[in-house]
Structure formats: structure tokens, C-alpha cells
Enzyme design. Sequence first.
Site, PDB file in Angstrom:
ATOM      1  CD  GLU A 396      -1.709  -2.433   1.341  1.00 22.31           C
ATOM      2  OE1 GLU A 396      -2.489  -3.342   1.006  1.00 22.31           O
ATOM      3  OE2 GLU A 396      -0.597  -2.655   1.877  1.00 22.31           O
ATOM      4  CG  HIS A 465     -11.391  -7.602   5.695  1.00 23.96           C
ATOM      5  ND1 HIS A 465     -10.817  -8.418   6.637  1.00 23.96           N
ATOM      6  CD2 HIS A 465     -10.677  -7.794   4.555  1.00 23.96           C
ATOM      7  CE1 HIS A 465      -9.817  -9.091   6.088  1.00 23.96           C
ATOM      8  NE2 HIS A 465      -9.708  -8.728   4.834  1.00 23.96           N
TER       9      HIS A 465
END
Length: 660
Positions: A396, A465
Amino acid sequence: MATTEMSALAAPNELRILTAEGVLLPDSEPSLSTEHVRPIYEAMVRARALDIALAERHRLGRIAFYATHPGEEAATVAATAALRPEDWLFPANGDLGVLLWRGVALQHCIDSAYGNASDRAKGRVLPGLQGVRAVNVVGSSGLLGNHLVHAAGCGWAARMQGDILVSAAFFRESAAESADFHTALNFAGVFRAATIFLGRNRGERGALAAKAVAYGLEGVLCDGLDPLAVLTATAHARERALAGHGPTLLELHLGDGADPIARARRFLERQGAWSKQAQRDLEERINADIQEALARAEEAAAPPVASLLDDTFARPPWHLIEQREALLGGLWETRTMEQVNMVKAINGALRLEMARDRRVVILGEDVGKVGGVFRVTDGLHQEFGEDRVIDTPLSEGGIIGTAIGMALYGMVPVAEIQFADFIFPAYDQIVSELAKIRYRSGGEYAAKMVIRTPVGGGIRGGLYHSQSPESLFIHVAGLKVVCPSTPYDAKGLLLASIRDPDPVIFLEPKRVYRAAKGEVPEGDYTVDLGKAAIRRCGSSVTVVSWGAMVYEALEAAQQAAAQGVEAEVIDLRTLWPLDIETLVRSVQKTGRLVVVHEAPRSCGFGAEIVALVTERAFLSLQAPPVRVAGWDTPFPYTLENDYLPLAHRILPALLSTAAY
């Protein structure tokens, strides 16, 4: 356990002891009797059977987010068998063989996958991420590579304390693309940590082991489909660490696709230690055990609702005590929302803008051929090519850092982070670089780009998540933050964001990806950033929300209307810059304010909204402002609807505020 000399090579510098047919290679006489190998084989068979059973339950919708990993049994079971009970293990996602060899009951593994009341983790982690403290297995967060640094720290601490044990971190080659992989090897090498890094690699043979030399580690290449080779190499690495020779990066290569279970069975058969009848008996016993455990797991209740607020702190602070009382005082029935299609609206915006402006590129993990984890970028790779819809390494920080460079060069990158929960490795790039480039250069440079990421609950994604980190970006000067609630707004706001001169964090509420149908024009249009929308007019109380919670606020408002309370519901759409004028006008009319958001209540964006409205409309307020939000805990897996501020929690706030 004694080990054989590491000289039986199937390829240059690759340790292999058994051929695919289970034949011992020349000069490879392992100091292991079949009595040692047989339980390893049985555990491998059990691990695969459990893996297949859980994958089937995932397909049936009984459990969530399960990824199956056939062919990796030797890399988990045999490696764990080479270690001692006192050694600390840091498995990767789905490493069931590690748990089973350590003696963790099959029932526990299945209860954990279901997140039921018998689950040790109390229904808080996704299937395949469980750990068990009693056997020194640390559960995985599910984030690639993060646990490698933890294992290095554990091995370093063991060496500092003089403890005769090692730490072992299991991972797949994709984790080697993360910054934490390099950090872990760096720290382990510098501090001579008693750590073994066991990396499964399906790519180029030797590519993973070669990374060891840069950090002063021993790099070893081993056939990861050969249980005897894995056992031998891991035992050697353990002896080496305990002798003070430092950590080892052990590459377990899985490239030729041979079945490690079949290889072990053939070896035992050749030694006269296994038969077809023994195989039938084993499979019948395992199948019966799994079916019995599955039946118990499916009959078990969910964890107690009160457990939702446990374990965030060792001693719950005042605000969690208050929230426990609120939670237990208002238990409710859970429900689901209708599915709709925001996905097509966002996909249409990306397609339109890429066709209009050739500077626009999309980059992220699996955004190309796969079309993204939620298929938001589906079809764009085929239409615009791999140079404009780019599958990146699993890093990321690398995605955002390189996108910043593209933006400085004059391109218009739209970077996707698969889940908002995964954005934190890139937070430094966003906060220290992206947000400050214009300011620190006196306006000479700017990074015009968009970061798209799914946010919030609604898919039973658990604590890694489902997070809503909007306040972390709103607090940073230089960023704009957008969160649509309707398909129409999603397309219009995304087009406006891509064309905006400033960097935009575009939060996509995945609970609304397919949750409310709406008409979306095919052509070009934008929705202005910084403008809220009044979704329902009212005079009794102002309700402010965004994203998926707008629908909950509307439902609560409809229920309140039946009791004579008319709520005005405002959808912020753009969180920052905030449309404070619309909020103030509404509060001046209603005299009351309720803010609803998914993120934890304390220090959430709702607190800032309350402060701003109070500063500007204090004399109009006839009741204290109220926040209805997520609890101040991590996001749960099983008890998701007990965590979210759904309509049944919003309604009492509307009624009590209106009656104040």
C-alpha cells in the site's frame, strides 16, 4: 531431533530428500523412522480435509472470507513438527496445519471459523486467522507481512532473555512485497534474532531465499512439497538460531505442483508402513470428526452480545462501561438491507473519465485482470490496457508513494486500496507527503489524485475489513474526504473528485455497493464537492449522517414520524470540506441535532460536527446534541449488526432528543 546433512539437491542449492514418487534420493537417509513420519502424514491429510470442508462452508455462505490453500501442508505441518512446543509460531492466513500439529482441537478450528459462542476469540476474527495462546501460536491479523516484524521482535526478545527457543513466521511470497517483510529481515539480521522466516514461494525458484543476503541472514532453498526436506531444513535453522548464528530465511518452493500428501504416502508405502486400508480408515475417521464438529458449530449460538465490549482494554474505561449499559439495555433483532448497484455507477465514472482524459490511470492490487475484490474496476483492464489499469505489488505504501510521483509528473492517478483497513501502511505517504506537497512548495507543486477505498461494515468482514477511518484523514490539512451514499452521487462525486485540483480520499461504503437502486445517467455529470443533500425534510430534529448510515437514519426517521416526530435527514456526501451552512440552517429550524456514523463514537467526526454546530447555532439548540455511533471497540466479526448504529439504535435518540 538430529538432522541429515543438507546435501541431497534436486536443483542447485535446493534441498530435496524425496522424489515425487516418494523415493529417497541418493545419500539422503533421514534420521527419522516411519513412526515419526506417519503422524506428520496423518496431520497433513487432516489439514487438507479441514481446508476443503471450510472452503465448502464458505461457498454455502455459512462462513465468510475463507481462502483455501491445498498443496501447502508440508510447508506448515512438517515445519511445525521440526519445532518444539516452547517455540513461538506466527502463522499466515489459513495455516491450519500449524494449529493441528500443535494439538489444537478440530472443534476449536471450526468454531473459530464460525465465530460462535465456543470460539476462543469470541467471534472477532475471520476464518483461518485464529491463534491459541496455550500452544504459543499467535493469530494473524490477515494483513500481509505485518506479523513478520512481530516474529522478529519475539525472536529478538527470546535471545535477550536467554530463553532457549525460537520464533517462526510463516508467510507466502506475496508478503515479501510488503515493507514489513524488509523491516523484519533488517531488524532480525541486525539484532541476531532467534527467528526463522518460512516463506512459501510459487514463483521463480530461489528468488525468495536470495533476499536473505542483503540483511545478513542465512538463505536456504528447500523443496516445499517434500515433507522430509521441510522437516530437515527447519530443524537445521532452529539449531543454527539457538547456536547464536542468527536468523534464517527458508524458502519453501512450491513450483512443480506435485502433491506433498501423495509424496509422503508413497514414502510410507515403500517403507511398508502404510496401506490402502489404513488410508480408508484415516479418511473415514477424519471425515466423521469434521462432520461432527461442523454440526456442533452450526448448532452453537452466537457469542453473548455483552462480549462485544470486552477486551478492548484490560480494564474498561468509563465510556465503555456506559456503552455496555446502553448495549445491554436495548437488544434488538438483526436484519439485512436490500442489495443494489453502486458498483456500476463507480465503474461508469472511471470508464468515462479514462476515455475523456488519457492522463487518468488506475493502480492497485488486483484492479486489472481480476477487476478488484468487489469488481468495481471490472472490464477496464480489457478496455484500456495494462498500462492504464495497473496491477501493483501488494504494498500500500508503494501504491500511494508511486501514485504521488505520477501526480507530480502530471498524470492523474486513481489509486485503489482494497479495504480502508489496509490503508495504514500508506498513511505516512498520505499524511506526510500527499497532503503537504502544495503547502510545502508554496503552491508550486500539487498532487492531483484520488484514493478510492471500500469502507465500513456490512459484509461480515471482521475487524480488519470493516473500519471507518474517515476522521484520521479529515484531521489532516490538505485532504478532501468524500463518502457517497447513492449510486447517482457515487458517479457524480467521483468524476468531480478526479477533476478536482486537490487530493481526494474517496470512501466507498461497501454496504451500499449493492444496497439501494438508483437512476444514474449514462453521460457526463458531476456532483459538487462540499455540498450536502437533504434526503428528508422535517421540523422536529436534524439528523446528520453519510454513507451507508444515511439509509438507517432515513428508516429511523420514518419510524419516528409514526410517533409524531418529523426528522430532517442530511447526507453530508463530502465530509471535508464540510457544508456547515446547510447543517446550521437545519438546526436553526429544528433546534435539535443527532449525528450518526459507523466509526467508534469517541473522537469520531461526529464530535467535530457537534462542536461546529454548537459554535454557530448555540442559541438555537433546545436539547443537547446526541451522537449515535459504533462502540469504542474494534469491529467484530459475528456480532456485526450489534455493533453498527442501525435504525433501532437511532430511533430512541430521535425520540428522546425531540422530547427534551
